[in-house]
Design an enzyme around this catalytic site. Structure first.
Site, short mmCIF file in Angstrom:
data_model
loop_
_atom_site.label_atom_id
_atom_site.label_comp_id
_atom_site.label_asym_id
_atom_site.label_seq_id
_atom_site.Cartn_x
_atom_site.Cartn_y
_atom_site.Cartn_z
N GLN A 93 -20.56 -18.92 35.22
CA GLN A 93 -21.06 -19.66 34.05
C GLN A 93 -20.57 -18.97 32.77
O GLN A 93 -20.67 -17.75 32.62
CB GLN A 93 -22.59 -19.72 34.04
CG GLN A 93 -23.14 -20.61 32.93
CD GLN A 93 -24.66 -20.79 32.98
OE1 GLN A 93 -25.34 -20.20 33.82
NE2 GLN A 93 -25.16 -21.62 32.10
N SER A 94 -20.01 -19.75 31.87
CA SER A 94 -19.50 -19.19 30.61
C SER A 94 -20.17 -19.83 29.39
O SER A 94 -20.12 -19.26 28.31
CB SER A 94 -17.97 -19.36 30.53
OG SER A 94 -17.63 -20.73 30.61
N HIS A 99 -25.12 -27.38 32.58
CA HIS A 99 -24.19 -28.51 32.67
C HIS A 99 -23.76 -28.68 34.12
O HIS A 99 -23.55 -27.71 34.84
CB HIS A 99 -22.96 -28.30 31.76
CG HIS A 99 -22.33 -26.95 31.90
ND1 HIS A 99 -22.89 -25.81 31.35
CD2 HIS A 99 -21.21 -26.56 32.55
CE1 HIS A 99 -22.12 -24.78 31.65
NE2 HIS A 99 -21.11 -25.20 32.38
N HIS A 101 -20.78 -29.92 36.39
CA HIS A 101 -19.36 -30.29 36.40
C HIS A 101 -19.18 -31.44 37.38
O HIS A 101 -19.60 -31.34 38.54
CB HIS A 101 -18.49 -29.14 36.92
CG HIS A 101 -18.45 -27.92 36.05
ND1 HIS A 101 -17.37 -27.62 35.25
CD2 HIS A 101 -19.34 -26.91 35.88
CE1 HIS A 101 -17.60 -26.46 34.62
NE2 HIS A 101 -18.78 -26.01 34.99
P1 5GP Z 1 -19.09 -22.90 33.05
O1 5GP Z 1 -18.01 -21.86 33.20
O2 5GP Z 1 -20.16 -22.42 32.09
O3 5GP Z 1 -19.66 -23.40 34.33
O4 5GP Z 1 -18.38 -24.16 32.40
C1 5GP Z 1 -18.12 -24.25 31.04
C2 5GP Z 1 -17.06 -25.31 30.86
O5 5GP Z 1 -17.00 -25.63 29.49
C3 5GP Z 1 -15.66 -24.84 31.27
O6 5GP Z 1 -15.15 -25.67 32.29
C4 5GP Z 1 -14.87 -24.93 29.98
O7 5GP Z 1 -13.54 -25.39 30.17
C5 5GP Z 1 -15.67 -25.90 29.14
N1 5GP Z 1 -15.56 -25.67 27.72
C6 5GP Z 1 -15.57 -24.45 27.08
N2 5GP Z 1 -15.44 -24.65 25.75
C7 5GP Z 1 -15.34 -25.98 25.56
C8 5GP Z 1 -15.17 -26.80 24.37
O8 5GP Z 1 -15.10 -26.31 23.24
N3 5GP Z 1 -15.11 -28.14 24.57
C9 5GP Z 1 -15.19 -28.71 25.81
N4 5GP Z 1 -15.11 -30.05 25.87
N5 5GP Z 1 -15.35 -27.97 26.93
C10 5GP Z 1 -15.42 -26.63 26.81
#
Ligand code: 5GP
Length: 113
Positions: A93-94, A99, A101
């Site tokens: 998670q970043s 959210h 996916h």
């Molecule tokens: P996580 O790593 O938290 O599960 O997923 C975060 C997602 O957010 C990643 O797939 C990344 O590409 C997406 N993301 C990060 N920054 C942005 C942004 O500024 N706009 C959009 N539309 N997606 C983003």
């Protein structure tokens, strides 16, 4: 508290392609797509991660899956798509605003990395 990145996109404070909105959630195209279809389904309520959700969020969490299904249908992905929720930095998670996916449009291997 400062808005999350995704809330800033919802409010139009930073750019992003919103593909769905209702009273409880919204969906955007991922900026770095990992499949031909890569959409993030996000609750309006800012909960950092699933492990922070409480019993009063049960309907909201279910709603995210239901909306994911509708968006998959809209992209003709009925039979082949993947829903992922990363929970915590160690799990990938970043962005710390829950959210889902939605990934589809290509064959998806298992297990994921
Ligand atoms: P996580 O790593 O938290 O599960 O997923 C975060 C997602 O957010 C990643 O797939 C990344 O590409 C997406 N993301 C990060 N920054 C942005 C942004 O500024 N706009 C959009 N539309 N997606 C983003």
């Amino acid at each position: 508290m400062e808005d999350s990145l995704f809330t800033k996109i919802r409010k139009g404070d930073i750019p992003g392609k919103i593909v769905y909105e209702d009273d409880l959630c919204f969906a955007i195209e991922d900026i770095n797509p990992q499949a031909p279809v890569h959409i993030l389904i996000i609750p309006i309520k800012e909960i950092e991660k699933v492990s922070d959700a409480s019993e009063k969020d049960i309907n909201l969490l279910g709603h995210l899956l239901h909306v994911s299904k509708k968006i998959a249908h809209d992209h003709s992905l009925e039979n082949n798509y993947r829903l992922i929720i990363n929970n915590g930095a160690g799990a990938g998670q970043s962005v710390f605003h829950i959210h889902v996916h939605l990934l589809g449009g290509r064959s998806l291997d298992w297990p994921p990395g």
